[in-house]
Design an enzyme around this catalytic site. Structure first.
Site, PDB file in Angstrom:
ATOM      1  N   HIS A  46       0.841  -1.203   0.000  1.00 51.42           N
ATOM      2  CA  HIS A  46       0.000   0.000   0.000  1.00 51.42           C
ATOM      3  C   HIS A  46       0.872   1.248   0.000  1.00 51.42           C
ATOM      4  O   HIS A  46       1.991   1.237   0.515  1.00 51.42           O
ATOM      5  CB  HIS A  46      -0.973   0.020   1.185  1.00 51.42           C
ATOM      6  CG  HIS A  46      -0.328   0.158   2.522  1.00 51.42           C
ATOM      7  ND1 HIS A  46      -0.075   1.395   3.105  1.00 51.42           N
ATOM      8  CD2 HIS A  46       0.106  -0.766   3.426  1.00 51.42           C
ATOM      9  CE1 HIS A  46       0.471   1.216   4.296  1.00 51.42           C
ATOM     10  NE2 HIS A  46       0.605  -0.086   4.519  1.00 51.42           N
ATOM     11  N   ASP A  61      -0.659   4.403   0.722  1.00 46.30           N
ATOM     12  CA  ASP A  61      -1.219   5.460   1.569  1.00 46.30           C
ATOM     13  C   ASP A  61      -0.448   5.445   2.883  1.00 46.30           C
ATOM     14  O   ASP A  61       0.268   4.483   3.191  1.00 46.30           O
ATOM     15  CB  ASP A  61      -2.722   5.253   1.798  1.00 46.30           C
ATOM     16  CG  ASP A  61      -3.033   3.926   2.475  1.00 46.30           C
ATOM     17  OD1 ASP A  61      -2.432   2.895   2.082  1.00 46.30           O
ATOM     18  OD2 ASP A  61      -3.863   3.900   3.392  1.00 46.30           O
ATOM     19  N   ASP A  92       6.473   2.180   6.162  1.00 47.18           N
ATOM     20  CA  ASP A  92       5.092   1.710   6.078  1.00 47.18           C
ATOM     21  C   ASP A  92       4.349   2.481   5.008  1.00 47.18           C
ATOM     22  O   ASP A  92       3.716   3.467   5.272  1.00 47.18           O
ATOM     23  CB  ASP A  92       4.426   1.871   7.448  1.00 47.18           C
ATOM     24  CG  ASP A  92       3.000   1.335   7.467  1.00 47.18           C
ATOM     25  OD1 ASP A  92       2.639   0.558   6.579  1.00 47.18           O
ATOM     26  OD2 ASP A  92       2.263   1.723   8.376  1.00 47.18           O
ATOM     27  N   GLU A 110      -5.127   1.322   2.895  1.00 51.43           N
ATOM     28  CA  GLU A 110      -4.811   0.348   3.936  1.00 51.43           C
ATOM     29  C   GLU A 110      -4.926   0.940   5.337  1.00 51.43           C
ATOM     30  O   GLU A 110      -5.455   0.311   6.250  1.00 51.43           O
ATOM     31  CB  GLU A 110      -3.395  -0.209   3.719  1.00 51.43           C
ATOM     32  CG  GLU A 110      -3.110  -1.512   4.490  1.00 51.43           C
ATOM     33  CD  GLU A 110      -2.669  -1.303   5.928  1.00 51.43           C
ATOM     34  OE1 GLU A 110      -2.809  -2.249   6.722  1.00 51.43           O
ATOM     35  OE2 GLU A 110      -2.202  -0.202   6.282  1.00 51.43           O
ATOM     36  N   GLU A 111      -4.432   2.165   5.498  1.00 46.83           N
ATOM     37  CA  GLU A 111      -4.350   2.736   6.845  1.00 46.83           C
ATOM     38  C   GLU A 111      -5.714   3.049   7.447  1.00 46.83           C
ATOM     39  O   GLU A 111      -5.823   3.347   8.636  1.00 46.83           O
ATOM     40  CB  GLU A 111      -3.470   3.997   6.836  1.00 46.83           C
ATOM     41  CG  GLU A 111      -2.018   3.747   6.435  1.00 46.83           C
ATOM     42  CD  GLU A 111      -1.241   2.880   7.423  1.00 46.83           C
ATOM     43  OE1 GLU A 111      -1.828   2.416   8.419  1.00 46.83           O
ATOM     44  OE2 GLU A 111      -0.041   2.648   7.176  1.00 46.83           O
ATOM     45  N   ASP A 119       4.489  -5.825   4.640  1.00 45.63           N
ATOM     46  CA  ASP A 119       3.925  -4.662   5.320  1.00 45.63           C
ATOM     47  C   ASP A 119       4.035  -4.817   6.834  1.00 45.63           C
ATOM     48  O   ASP A 119       3.060  -4.719   7.558  1.00 45.63           O
ATOM     49  CB  ASP A 119       2.452  -4.511   4.890  1.00 45.63           C
ATOM     50  CG  ASP A 119       1.843  -3.210   5.382  1.00 45.63           C
ATOM     51  OD1 ASP A 119       2.604  -2.274   5.693  1.00 45.63           O
ATOM     52  OD2 ASP A 119       0.604  -3.131   5.456  1.00 45.63           O
ATOM     53  N   THR A 154     -20.278  19.740  33.649  1.00 51.19           N
ATOM     54  CA  THR A 154     -21.017  18.988  34.671  1.00 51.19           C
ATOM     55  C   THR A 154     -22.215  18.301  34.038  1.00 51.19           C
ATOM     56  O   THR A 154     -23.354  18.621  34.310  1.00 51.19           O
ATOM     57  CB  THR A 154     -21.489  19.931  35.793  1.00 51.19           C
ATOM     58  OG1 THR A 154     -22.147  21.055  35.185  1.00 51.19           O
ATOM     59  CG2 THR A 154     -20.331  20.420  36.617  1.00 51.19           C
ATOM     60  N   ARG A 184      -8.028  -9.150  20.936  1.00 52.54           N
ATOM     61  CA  ARG A 184      -7.163  -9.731  19.899  1.00 52.54           C
ATOM     62  C   ARG A 184      -7.408 -11.236  19.821  1.00 52.54           C
ATOM     63  O   ARG A 184      -7.482 -11.901  20.852  1.00 52.54           O
ATOM     64  CB  ARG A 184      -5.693  -9.448  20.230  1.00 52.54           C
ATOM     65  CG  ARG A 184      -5.326  -7.986  20.092  1.00 52.54           C
ATOM     66  CD  ARG A 184      -5.239  -7.562  18.647  1.00 52.54           C
ATOM     67  NE  ARG A 184      -5.419  -6.127  18.508  1.00 52.54           N
ATOM     68  CZ  ARG A 184      -5.424  -5.492  17.339  1.00 52.54           C
ATOM     69  NH1 ARG A 184      -5.275  -6.159  16.212  1.00 52.54           N
ATOM     70  NH2 ARG A 184      -5.598  -4.197  17.285  1.00 52.54           N
ATOM     71  N   HIS A 193       3.789   4.445  12.066  1.00 52.78           N
ATOM     72  CA  HIS A 193       2.643   5.106  12.723  1.00 52.78           C
ATOM     73  C   HIS A 193       3.078   6.129  13.766  1.00 52.78           C
ATOM     74  O   HIS A 193       2.224   6.763  14.371  1.00 52.78           O
ATOM     75  CB  HIS A 193       1.687   4.095  13.387  1.00 52.78           C
ATOM     76  CG  HIS A 193       0.957   3.231  12.404  1.00 52.78           C
ATOM     77  ND1 HIS A 193      -0.300   2.761  12.624  1.00 52.78           N
ATOM     78  CD2 HIS A 193       1.310   2.776  11.170  1.00 52.78           C
ATOM     79  CE1 HIS A 193      -0.681   2.034  11.571  1.00 52.78           C
ATOM     80  NE2 HIS A 193       0.279   2.030  10.693  1.00 52.78           N
TER      81      HIS A 193
HETATM   82 ZN   LIG Z   1       1.226  -0.794   6.427  1.00 49.74          ZN
HETATM   83 ZN   LIG Z   2       0.328   1.256   8.693  1.00 43.07          ZN
END
Ligand SMILES: [Zn+2]
Ligand SMILES: [Zn+2]
Ligand SMILES: [Zn+2]
Ligand SMILES: [Zn+2]
Lengths: 464, 464
Positions: free
Chosen positions: B81, B83, B114, B148-149, B177, B311, B324, B426
């Site tokens: 990817h 992006d 990445d 992808e991101e 990746d 409040t 996970r 990231h």
């Molecule tokens: Zn990636």
């Molecule tokens: Zn990534």
């Protein structure tokens, strides 16, 4: 009605700094109105507001005005505010919130009930005496601010600064910034205070990806949820040791008083839209709204709060919660109790993360003596105008300015609401009924007359 | 290096719709590069993306390309990817994130590791054969996306649609990746899946003021905190019945494998910045990142999450948490377990509020056989280029596209990372070292050669 239309048309939203010019215009308009009536008017500069980004913006000036200065008469000071909560048509308003709209005798518009119409009703009351060429029975001062909805920024300092000048000859302070509990008129004799806490749990030095780090670190969010869950029981009991114990016991007299109050539990339940309330009988429900503490968890800063499905392990999360204060709680003690309790609960978790607890607001409750001559005068005025006894009620919320006035000036305060129980202050479709607006003005006229009857030398007692 | 500079200069942030023109330009640039190399290139329209406000925006096209179509050879398809994650200088970057900057042999820039440099390394590998006038030992296809991101919007449908066309003759899928675990090269043979849940507690029909209503209603936030606190123990154990029981036991073989992996626990700890990790020995730590489930609570929507001291009693609050997934968990079962558990915990609270639990993502884990010829070929290629054995590692995160490829095409997949363990994907200051970029390209060249050696008829076994 025309004045209210003009006032409502100004979007004096104090929380939105882009509306600040509107707010300045609003304060000018109030000052101009009072000037035209012959008052001695000042626009008091209260400095600047610091924004989160470090920039500053001018605060709206506070309007002070004086009508009459006869030293042989009592002097009352009417406090009010002309800023409003935010409102947009898209929020679910049936009408343009800034275009006063009369539907079946109700005047809809943002700021009608909170607090523009009550302020105008006080102004109309003074005007009524002028129109009839009658001298005012008491000297009347006004103190009108424009930052109430965002915490009365700058007002405490201003009140302190004017203690020995504008406020020095004031005998009584009148606040009409609240509402009735039912269709029956009311006098408000108490408000709860508020201790607002931040509980911050900090772990990793930056946010982590939950795929890559999940299972490797003890997550701050888990710790924070864990300690928050020890604050309140499922049924709403406060679990922090010492809090409930500090609450003044409910006296038989108080119970009787609550029992006599006109309040429709079912209507209240339907208004909130919940299946059942925490308490289903009138006395318990009112007592828990007015004279018992509560814990509310408002939210968490630093965690993921948007739409979507971010897979983040937040590195630092800060819970915001507050505890409503009632007699005989003491914010300084509450601060210690909460901090100690959360740290001891946290210690048991043996977490590698760090906990920091801070109390960012510590506002005391306010409570007046309902037998005080100010209240007796109020009962008589209400009897005269509405031909019934008022309900003596409290507010569950906090009106910190009452406490400040009391602490700084030592003078007695009365809260005399004219807003209806269903006015929707802070909500969509806020309104004030024509009835409440007009009868409220009559009440204020009558009340000035009654206050004039209070014996000047009478010794006053106030619960602090 | 020049190609990488040009690619990094394009702010192809797929999460920011205002950068969409950049993203379209990025895909064009990839297609053009592959066209100039003589590939059969297509820009595949994958439709539109629906925005939260109901509007739509065109998705970046997917680039497919083909080099060679000799039916006697294997055909590999390289997925990647182009992006990137968002990046701003103010976030704490030492250099302009969109201006590739070489400092001491590291190439800094958003999207370097990445996933732009790995994609380019694959392109360079094909070019290397062309430059030497050598025929490619295998047919090479590319499938390069630009979303992808943000969840590979539109890609699943595209893969399904192309199963019997572009993908029909593909034997193996290669994904680069991800990154190494240390300075030692690695092959990745597993990723965790992810079940992402929303738990919504709804009470009053609108947000309430905590002063006026605190003590009168059971607050949804209290209920939500209460049920979230039953998900995980302070030490990180999952408390939802049935979850731990479903996990495939750690075999002695696996333990031995983890024991041999090069991994510096202390460096990892220092990188996260925590005082101590959930597990302090290498095997437990790796196992809990890769092959055990975890629960992460990401945040709460609908509550107060800004600065300041509102409040409010939020009327409807939605927790976001995820679990996970690892073999032998099954998302459909996990959904039932979590939903049933939370509802039973909630029922015990006897709350008037309503709970709704939904699973919005149910991505299965992916696990490959490390004895598979694809992996054996990888080991040989790594030995050839780096003169050492690779670590066989897993990813704690989810790469759903691996699972999609596997489920749709039934073909075998290998993950062959060339990113460094400290590339900061990231994060701020993302980089790819010149070393990894150049040696990675060599690895891909060698790998194509090794894949060509795989006996065409060999029967393949894959864990699903
Ligand atoms: Zn990636
Ligand atoms: Zn990534
Ligand atoms: Zn108000
Ligand atoms: Zn208000």
């Amino acid at each position: 009605m025309w004045a209210l239309r003009d006032w409502v048309a100004i979007e004096s939203d104090s929380s939105n700094i882009q509306k600040r010019p509107e707010l300045h215009r609003m304060m000018e308009m109030v000052a101009q109105k009072l000037r035209l009536m012959g008052g001695t008017v000042e626009l008091v500069d209260i400095g600047e507001q610091e924004l989160p980004d470090g920039q500053t913006i001018t605060l709206p000036k506070v309007v002070t005005a004086q009508f009459g200065s006869d030293p042989s008469k009592h002097t009352v000071c009417v406090y009010g505010h002309v800023d409003v909560q935010p409102a947009k048509l898209e929020d679910g308003w049936a009408t343009d919130p800034y275009n006063l709209t009369d539907i079946n005798g109700n005047l809809y518009g943002r700021g009608t009930s909170d607090n523009k119409a009550p302020v105008l009703a006080w102004i109309h009351a003074v005007k009524a005496y002028q129109a009839l060429s009658m001298v005012l029975p008491v000297n009347v001062k006004f103190l009108i601010e424009g930052m109430e909805e965002t915490g009365s920024n700058g007002l405490d300092a201003m009140i302190l600064a004017q203690r020995d000048t504008f406020l020095s000859d004031v005998d009584y302070i009148i606040i009409s910034d609240c509402g009735w509990l039912s269709r029956r008129p009311a006098l408000t004799y108490g408000t709860r205070g508020n201790c607002y806490f931040f509980a911050e749990v900090e772990g990793p030095k930056q946010d982590l990806h939950s795929g890559v780090y999940g299972g490797a670190v003890i997550e701050p969010m888990t710790d924070l949820i864990g300690i928050l869950d020890t604050l309140i029981s499922p049924s709403g009991r406060i679990l922090i040791p010492g809090i409930q114990e500090a609450v003044a016991p409910l006296s038989d007299e108080e119970w009787k008083m609550y029992q006599d109050i006109e309040f429709d539990v079912n209507h209240f339940k339907n208004k909130t839209g919940v299946n059942h309330l925490m308490y289903n009988n009138k006395v318990d429900l009112l007592a828990h709204r007015w004279r018992y503490p509560t814990v509310s968890i408002h939210g968490i800063m630093g965690a993921f709060s948007d739409r979507g499905t971010k897979t983040v392990i937040p590195a630092k999360v800060t819970a915001k919660f507050s505890i409503r204060q009632v007699p005989d709680m003491d914010p300084a003690t509450v601060k210690k109790q909460v901090t100690h309790y959360l740290h001891s609960v946290f210690a048991k978790r043996k977490s590698p993360n760090k906990l920091k607890v801070t109390m960012v607001i510590g506002a005391k409750p306010w409570l007046a003596d309902t037998q005080h001559p100010l209240y007796e005068a109020g009962k008589v005025a209400i009897k005269r105008v509405f031909n019934m006894e008022p309900d003596l009620i409290r507010e569950g919320g906090t009106i910190p300015i009452a406490r400040t006035f009391q602490d700084v000036t030592g003078k007695s305060i009365i809260m005399m609401p004219i807003g209806g129980f269903d006015d929707g202050m802070h909500s969509q479709n806020e309104k004030m009924s024509r009835y409440n607006y007009i009868e409220g003005t009559k009440l204020f006229i009558a009340y000035l007359n009654e206050v004039a009857q209070i014996t000047k030398t009478k010794k006053l007692k106030l619960y602090i």
